[in-house]
Design a protein around this motif. Structure first.
Motif, PDB file in Angstrom:
ATOM      1  N   UNK A  60       0.831  -1.204   0.000  1.00 15.89           N
ATOM      2  CA  UNK A  60       0.000   0.000   0.000  1.00 15.89           C
ATOM      3  C   UNK A  60       0.871   1.261   0.000  1.00 15.89           C
ATOM      4  N   UNK A  62       3.657   1.562  -1.407  1.00 14.32           N
ATOM      5  CA  UNK A  62       4.246   1.687  -2.749  1.00 14.32           C
ATOM      6  C   UNK A  62       3.224   2.098  -3.798  1.00 14.32           C
ATOM      7  N   UNK A  63       1.946   1.799  -3.561  1.00 14.37           N
ATOM      8  CA  UNK A  63       0.938   1.955  -4.618  1.00 14.37           C
ATOM      9  C   UNK A  63      -0.091   3.054  -4.338  1.00 14.37           C
ATOM     10  N   UNK A  64      -0.170   3.496  -3.087  1.00 16.06           N
ATOM     11  CA  UNK A  64      -1.154   4.536  -2.732  1.00 16.06           C
ATOM     12  C   UNK A  64      -0.524   5.923  -2.892  1.00 16.06           C
ATOM     13  N   UNK A  65      -1.383   6.959  -2.921  1.00 17.38           N
ATOM     14  CA  UNK A  65      -0.880   8.328  -2.902  1.00 17.38           C
ATOM     15  C   UNK A  65       0.072   8.529  -1.726  1.00 17.38           C
ATOM     16  N   UNK A  66       1.091   9.337  -1.945  1.00 15.13           N
ATOM     17  CA  UNK A  66       1.994   9.730  -0.871  1.00 15.13           C
ATOM     18  C   UNK A  66       1.928  11.237  -0.680  1.00 15.13           C
ATOM     19  N   UNK A 268       3.077  14.124  -6.235  1.00 13.47           N
ATOM     20  CA  UNK A 268       4.256  13.601  -5.554  1.00 13.47           C
ATOM     21  C   UNK A 268       5.020  12.720  -6.525  1.00 13.47           C
ATOM     22  N   UNK A 271       5.940   6.466  -5.749  1.00 16.54           N
ATOM     23  CA  UNK A 271       6.345   5.916  -4.449  1.00 16.54           C
ATOM     24  C   UNK A 271       7.306   4.736  -4.568  1.00 16.54           C
TER      25      UNK A 271
ATOM     26  N   UNK B  35      -9.074  11.367  -1.007  1.00 15.30           N
ATOM     27  CA  UNK B  35      -9.500  11.081  -2.369  1.00 15.30           C
ATOM     28  C   UNK B  35      -8.764   9.856  -2.860  1.00 15.30           C
ATOM     29  N   UNK B  36      -8.308   9.052  -1.916  1.00 15.55           N
ATOM     30  CA  UNK B  36      -7.513   7.868  -2.260  1.00 15.55           C
ATOM     31  C   UNK B  36      -8.390   6.746  -2.802  1.00 15.55           C
ATOM     32  N   UNK B  37      -7.892   6.027  -3.801  1.00 13.05           N
ATOM     33  CA  UNK B  37      -8.589   4.802  -4.184  1.00 13.05           C
ATOM     34  C   UNK B  37      -8.539   3.794  -3.032  1.00 13.05           C
ATOM     35  N   UNK B  38      -9.528   2.925  -2.956  1.00 10.32           N
ATOM     36  CA  UNK B  38      -9.522   1.873  -1.942  1.00 10.32           C
ATOM     37  C   UNK B  38      -8.311   0.966  -2.167  1.00 10.32           C
ATOM     38  N   UNK B  39      -7.521   0.726  -1.115  1.00  8.52           N
ATOM     39  CA  UNK B  39      -6.315  -0.102  -1.301  1.00  8.52           C
ATOM     40  C   UNK B  39      -6.638  -1.498  -1.848  1.00  8.52           C
ATOM     41  N   UNK B  42      -5.984  -2.264  -5.580  1.00  9.64           N
ATOM     42  CA  UNK B  42      -4.653  -2.425  -6.185  1.00  9.64           C
ATOM     43  C   UNK B  42      -4.423  -3.895  -6.534  1.00  9.64           C
ATOM     44  N   UNK B 236      -4.426   6.289 -11.913  1.00 10.15           N
ATOM     45  CA  UNK B 236      -4.410   6.400 -10.451  1.00 10.15           C
ATOM     46  C   UNK B 236      -5.578   5.679  -9.789  1.00 10.15           C
ATOM     47  N   UNK B 237      -6.746   5.673 -10.423  1.00 16.43           N
ATOM     48  CA  UNK B 237      -7.913   5.083  -9.782  1.00 16.43           C
ATOM     49  C   UNK B 237      -8.218   3.687 -10.288  1.00 16.43           C
ATOM     50  N   UNK B 240      -2.975   2.096  -9.760  1.00 18.77           N
ATOM     51  CA  UNK B 240      -2.295   2.555  -8.549  1.00 18.77           C
ATOM     52  C   UNK B 240      -2.066   4.050  -8.635  1.00 18.77           C
ATOM     53  N   UNK B 241      -2.399   4.757  -7.564  1.00 16.69           N
ATOM     54  CA  UNK B 241      -2.187   6.209  -7.527  1.00 16.69           C
ATOM     55  C   UNK B 241      -0.709   6.535  -7.312  1.00 16.69           C
ATOM     56  N   UNK B 242      -0.038   5.691  -6.538  1.00 12.94           N
ATOM     57  CA  UNK B 242       1.354   5.955  -6.177  1.00 12.94           C
ATOM     58  C   UNK B 242       2.328   5.778  -7.323  1.00 12.94           C
TER      59      UNK B 242
END
Lengths: 396, 396
Positions: A60, A62-66, A268, A271, B35-39, B42, B236-237, B240-242
């Motif tokens: 998470x 690595x893959x989620x917004x930071x 950002x 990640x 505003x994060x996608x649900x982990x 991924x 991102x959605x 992966x957003x990251x």
């Protein structure tokens, strides 16, 4: 639809240089024109292992917004690294992560320069930075670089006479394109002038750890007791260029503005590359890896220099870099440099005409930039031989 | 050192909203503000497998410099995907990769707007884009959004009366922050107006594939027979957003300018994320994955709506989104919205005050934005209950 682009982008015209570079970008061309790190410097095995571990243990992260400032453990590690290794960074400084050093350079310009404001740069200088400044609408003033760094009296003259100077942009170590390193004496003089005229220094140090001979010279940032220096570093030449991870060390107030500007550009930096850079610094033989890269570039630069001496030594002059990726060759004045570059490309060797790195592309220039990190050893030997033959064809 | 920042960055002041968001960013806070996608969306296993395969079979492509336009196989795949799935993209269009949709939005502004030029946007609109425009020195004019999209007569008025309008910025599907979708009729009207006034449309479509009920509405880009639309999409959605991978589909001439501008910002988007996005599109059950995400968000949005109806239904009104990540709640006029948001944060539920999304933060606003993708199902149920209790405390 007839498009009406912004003034800053309209001013940025395609360059004659690009045509030469395009013509010389084929598969079988010997790439003295590139600026790529040698692929054998990528720690592929380690990157593979670290990636697996990251995606298993912290997918998470690595893959989620930071956050815009970057991956906190990487920022802390870099701050320590700069403090211990470069005596750089005070309590008043902060560090944040950028998507390659290029972004740090662009952001510095964005937060300090209005359109039409002046940036003083070494001439020649890195074309990527010059174009970035141009696309922000900044006005560029080039100050000639000498064997030991920028011409100090001309720098002082520019600071005194040019309007609205906001930044002095410098690559003090193993400069791109010349390979030259600014002496300690000149670094001190530059810092004193910046202080005197109240102008920020943008110190670009992508090759700082790639010294393969001689002794390290302190960064200008290490002298920064007044918060005048924005220092930009990069993982592109020590870990991987394609991962796009760099960093900026600057006074907190400046970092805050740059972070806001970065947020509007890409939210950002990716990640996974940031966490990889962190693992590379903490769970790997970082010092050993740097030493390995230095050995590779020491060998490649020596090969190129030996070849130049053998095949062109009596006709051209060139710089002897102590590190980095480039050297700079001055052709005799009677040889038309652009024609020479074209002829070399036709013979399968791509070089960059020196004019690409000038503030005014139309200024006289008899130099070419050669890169020794990208070509193989065999390509270096063969390419330099061809450059010699092409030169002979011009003399006859 | 007293720093003198550029005008555009000086104008960008820290917001009161940030303070509220900071206060509500603790570990135990229920994050309706994100505003994060649900982990769980991924595809971690696939990313792990693809990464291994990429680093084994093409490590140099993943780790070396790439070209600014992006990884060619990904560009081709996306062009096909947009043409078949969205009837979007003509022979006159080109596509390039950006470091998240945010960069596409920022670049569009950079190549079209001089400082002081006008961008018309929906009001409210996505704060990230608004701040990006602000930091480029653009002037923002907000046009109210209605249940079926932007107010067309006010849009026409703005186009007719505002000086130097260069872009109309829209999120036509499942808009951030309102969750509203622009009707086909209004999309056609907007395109006709853009054509009439010779103003480019910047169509931001990060949630386009996240429809969980109703039928797809054609993109404005699909009507673009005159090269008036810059279309921005994102992984991102859906992946992966990251990883920070987005793309821009626009007329070739516009893409060329945007690519030059991008080069000056970050040279290119990180390669490993780009190749991962390509593998995700070609070697994975893409359609099945999208369908899975839609199911998750259908469930989460239903849960939130049911809770709102139960606990606040008699007091507030809110939007019923057909997709995306957000819904928009109007509080009764007598309740001070910022105080309500603060009180909710104190009770452990973070929401975003609607003022954050206005062109003028000081304008009256009684709405809050709620996100249903980030919180767990349990958090949604509990959080909405708390929002109801807080509302009661204001009424008594």
């Amino acid at each position: 639809m007839k498009y009406s682009f912004s003034n800053r982008m309209t001013a940025l015209q395609p360059s004659i240089i690009r045509e030469i570079l395009k013509a010389s970008s084929g598969q079988n061309v010997i790439p003295f024109s590139a600026g790529n790190p040698a692929p054998e410097t990528f720690p592929v095995e380690a990157i593979r292992t670290f990636t697996q571990s990251i995606l298993e243990n912290e997918p998470v992260a690595a893959l989620q917004y930071g956050i815009t400032e970057g991956y906190a453990p990487l920022r802390e590690t870099l701050l320590r690294h700069l403090k211990t290794g470069f005596a750089t960074g005070s309590e008043e400084d902060d560090l944040f992560i950028v998507s390659g050093a290029q972004q740090g350079i662009e952001l510095a310009c964005k937060v300090f320069c209005n359109e039409g404001d002046t940036i003083i740069c070494e001439s020649p200088s890195f074309i990527g930075s010059l174009n970035s400044f141009r696309s922000a609408g900044a006005r560029l003033v080039g100050v000639p670089i000498e064997a030991d760094g920028i011409d100090i009296s001309r720098l002082e003259h520019a600071l005194r006479t040019e309007p609205n100077v906001k930044l002095i942009y410098l690559i003090p170590s193993f400069q791109n394109p010349t390979g030259l390193t600014t002496s300690l004496e000149k670094r001190k003089a530059i810092y004193a002038l910046a202080k005197q005229y109240g102008v920020m220094i943008l110190e670009d140090n992508p090759y700082g750890e790639l010294r393969f001979q001689g002794e390290d010279v302190p960064t200008i940032k290490s002298m920064d007791d007044e918060g005048m220096v924005i220092y930009v570093g990069s993982f592109s030449k020590i870990l991987s260029a394609g991962l796009r991870v760099g960093y900026v060390l600057a006074p907190q107030e400046v970092v805050q503005k740059m972070v806001v500007a970065k947020q509007g550009e890409d939210v950002h930096t990716a990640m996974l590359p940031q966490i990889l850079a962190y693992r590379f610094m903490t769970d790997y033989d970082y010092a050993g890896h740097i030493s390995k890269i230095r050995n590779i570039y020491r060998r490649k630069s020596s090969l190129m220099i030996a070849g130049l001496q053998e095949h062109l030594g009596q006709t051209i002059t060139f710089t002897y870099p102590d590190g980095g990726l480039f050297l700079w060759c001055d052709l005799p004045a009677h040889i038309p440099m652009l024609d020479y570059a074209k002829a070399a490309a036709a013979e399968g060797v791509a070089v960059v005409p020196g004019t690409a790195f000038l503030v005014e592309e139309t200024d006289a220039c008899h130099a070419i930039r050669l890169n020794f990190s990208t070509p193989s050893d065999e390509q270096i030997e063969r390419g330099v031989e061809i450059l010699g033959q092409v030169l002979k064809s011009f003399r006859s």
